[in-house]
Scaffold this motif. Structure first.
Motif, PDB file in Angstrom:
ATOM      1  N   LYS A  10       0.878  -1.365  -0.218  1.00  0.00           N
ATOM      2  CA  LYS A  10       0.144  -0.054  -0.044  1.00  0.00           C
ATOM      3  C   LYS A  10       1.062   1.173   0.216  1.00  0.00           C
ATOM      4  N   GLU A  11       1.921   1.187   0.793  1.00  0.00           N
ATOM      5  CA  GLU A  11       2.832   2.472   0.719  1.00  0.00           C
ATOM      6  C   GLU A  11       3.603   2.572  -0.365  1.00  0.00           C
ATOM      7  N   LEU A  12       3.957   1.476  -1.059  1.00  0.00           N
ATOM      8  CA  LEU A  12       4.655   1.595  -2.364  1.00  0.00           C
ATOM      9  C   LEU A  12       3.739   2.309  -3.465  1.00  0.00           C
ATOM     10  N   GLU A  13       2.707   1.782  -3.390  1.00  0.00           N
ATOM     11  CA  GLU A  13       1.494   2.525  -4.549  1.00  0.00           C
ATOM     12  C   GLU A  13       1.552   3.864  -4.099  1.00  0.00           C
ATOM     13  N   GLU A  14       1.342   4.222  -2.709  1.00  0.00           N
ATOM     14  CA  GLU A  14       1.139   5.721  -2.334  1.00  0.00           C
ATOM     15  C   GLU A  14       2.338   6.417  -2.683  1.00  0.00           C
ATOM     16  N   ALA A  15       3.440   5.926  -2.529  1.00  0.00           N
ATOM     17  CA  ALA A  15       4.763   6.507  -2.645  1.00  0.00           C
ATOM     18  C   ALA A  15       5.017   7.040  -4.221  1.00  0.00           C
ATOM     19  N   ARG A  16       4.698   6.095  -5.049  1.00  0.00           N
ATOM     20  CA  ARG A  16       4.597   6.167  -6.404  1.00  0.00           C
ATOM     21  C   ARG A  16       3.686   7.320  -6.763  1.00  0.00           C
ATOM     22  N   ALA A  17       2.295   7.241  -6.292  1.00  0.00           N
ATOM     23  CA  ALA A  17       1.349   8.303  -6.458  1.00  0.00           C
ATOM     24  C   ALA A  17       2.091   9.659  -6.264  1.00  0.00           C
ATOM     25  N   VAL A  18       2.545   9.780  -5.023  1.00  0.00           N
ATOM     26  CA  VAL A  18       2.952  10.939  -4.451  1.00  0.00           C
ATOM     27  C   VAL A  18       4.193  11.778  -5.247  1.00  0.00           C
ATOM     28  N   CYS A  19       4.933  10.754  -5.772  1.00  0.00           N
ATOM     29  CA  CYS A  19       6.209  11.118  -6.511  1.00  0.00           C
ATOM     30  C   CYS A  19       5.796  11.650  -7.892  1.00  0.00           C
ATOM     31  N   ASP A  20       4.621  11.042  -8.505  1.00  0.00           N
ATOM     32  CA  ASP A  20       4.371  11.182  -9.761  1.00  0.00           C
ATOM     33  C   ASP A  20       3.518  12.714  -9.664  1.00  0.00           C
ATOM     34  N   VAL A  21       2.742  13.007  -8.653  1.00  0.00           N
ATOM     35  CA  VAL A  21       1.965  14.181  -8.575  1.00  0.00           C
ATOM     36  C   VAL A  21       3.213  15.462  -8.089  1.00  0.00           C
ATOM     37  N   SER A  22       4.020  15.101  -7.058  1.00  0.00           N
ATOM     38  CA  SER A  22       4.615  16.234  -6.684  1.00  0.00           C
ATOM     39  C   SER A  22       6.213  16.454  -7.196  1.00  0.00           C
ATOM     40  N   GLY A  23       6.507  15.135  -7.731  1.00  0.00           N
ATOM     41  CA  GLY A  23       7.707  15.403  -8.342  1.00  0.00           C
ATOM     42  C   GLY A  23       8.931  14.482  -7.508  1.00  0.00           C
ATOM     43  N   ALA A  24       9.793  13.718  -8.229  1.00  0.00           N
ATOM     44  CA  ALA A  24      10.716  12.907  -7.747  1.00  0.00           C
ATOM     45  C   ALA A  24      11.619  13.632  -6.591  1.00  0.00           C
ATOM     46  N   SER A  26      10.643  16.183  -4.450  1.00  0.00           N
ATOM     47  CA  SER A  26       9.967  16.969  -3.576  1.00  0.00           C
ATOM     48  C   SER A  26      10.108  16.175  -2.153  1.00  0.00           C
ATOM     49  N   LYS A  27       9.704  17.074  -1.146  1.00  0.00           N
ATOM     50  CA  LYS A  27       9.699  16.509   0.263  1.00  0.00           C
ATOM     51  C   LYS A  27       8.834  15.468   0.453  1.00  0.00           C
ATOM     52  N   GLU A  28       7.533  15.665  -0.269  1.00  0.00           N
ATOM     53  CA  GLU A  28       6.605  14.845   0.086  1.00  0.00           C
ATOM     54  C   GLU A  28       6.914  13.618  -0.501  1.00  0.00           C
ATOM     55  N   CYS A  29       7.579  13.358  -1.657  1.00  0.00           N
ATOM     56  CA  CYS A  29       8.092  12.178  -2.278  1.00  0.00           C
ATOM     57  C   CYS A  29       9.114  11.720  -1.269  1.00  0.00           C
ATOM     58  N   ALA A  30      10.121  12.031  -0.814  1.00  0.00           N
ATOM     59  CA  ALA A  30      10.840  11.880   0.100  1.00  0.00           C
ATOM     60  C   ALA A  30      10.470  11.031   1.426  1.00  0.00           C
ATOM     61  N   ALA A  31       9.631  11.846   1.831  1.00  0.00           N
ATOM     62  CA  ALA A  31       8.830  11.252   3.236  1.00  0.00           C
ATOM     63  C   ALA A  31       7.776  10.034   2.633  1.00  0.00           C
ATOM     64  N   ALA A  32       7.523  10.059   1.556  1.00  0.00           N
ATOM     65  CA  ALA A  32       6.596   8.573   1.209  1.00  0.00           C
ATOM     66  C   ALA A  32       7.376   7.471   1.258  1.00  0.00           C
ATOM     67  N   TRP A  33       8.855   7.814   0.671  1.00  0.00           N
ATOM     68  CA  TRP A  33       9.759   6.454   0.574  1.00  0.00           C
ATOM     69  C   TRP A  33      10.108   6.193   1.978  1.00  0.00           C
ATOM     70  N   ASP A  34      10.298   7.341   2.635  1.00  0.00           N
ATOM     71  CA  ASP A  34      10.825   6.883   4.264  1.00  0.00           C
ATOM     72  C   ASP A  34       9.834   6.100   4.716  1.00  0.00           C
ATOM     73  N   ALA A  35       8.596   6.243   4.535  1.00  0.00           N
ATOM     74  CA  ALA A  35       7.767   5.344   5.169  1.00  0.00           C
ATOM     75  C   ALA A  35       7.700   3.959   4.768  1.00  0.00           C
ATOM     76  N   VAL A  36       8.023   3.801   3.405  1.00  0.00           N
ATOM     77  CA  VAL A  36       8.244   2.436   2.804  1.00  0.00           C
ATOM     78  C   VAL A  36       9.276   1.763   3.383  1.00  0.00           C
ATOM     79  N   GLU A  37      10.696   2.511   3.632  1.00  0.00           N
ATOM     80  CA  GLU A  37      11.690   1.839   4.099  1.00  0.00           C
ATOM     81  C   GLU A  37      11.554   1.511   5.393  1.00  0.00           C
ATOM     82  N   GLU A  38      10.771   2.434   6.102  1.00  0.00           N
ATOM     83  CA  GLU A  38      10.552   1.857   7.722  1.00  0.00           C
ATOM     84  C   GLU A  38       9.738   0.569   7.946  1.00  0.00           C
ATOM     85  N   LEU A  39       8.592   0.593   7.120  1.00  0.00           N
ATOM     86  CA  LEU A  39       8.100  -0.655   6.888  1.00  0.00           C
ATOM     87  C   LEU A  39       8.729  -2.028   6.506  1.00  0.00           C
TER      88      LEU A  39
END
Length: 73
Positions: A10-24, A26-39
């Motif tokens: 779920k977090e992978l899909e969300e991270a990809r979507a966030v990065c597509d919208v806000s750019g690779a 962006s801070k939002e993209c980095a935060a989304a991938w951090d969540a994936v890494e933590e899991l």
């Protein structure tokens, strides 16, 4: 363990979507991938924990049993 794998997916899909919208970059993209890494780190940690043996379970349930006593030097 299945539940954490579902969360990772779920977090992978969300991270990809966030990065597509806000750019690779962006801070939002980095935060989304951090969540994936933590899991993923948590999943790895859970795999490393060894299950208890039958004897350990028995001693947890019966700490006063003679065979479960611990003696200190």
């Amino acid at each position: 363990m299945n539940n954490i794998n579902e969360l990772i997916e779920k977090e992978l899909e969300e991270a990809r979507a966030v990065c597509d919208v806000s750019g690779a970059t962006s801070k939002e993209c980095a935060a989304a991938w951090d969540a994936v890494e933590e899991l993923q780190a948590e999943a790895s940690h859970q795999k490393q924990e060894k299950p208890k043996t039958s004897f350990q379970v028995y001693c947890d349930d019966n700490p006063d049993a003679a065979e479960c006593r611990l003696y200190e030097d």
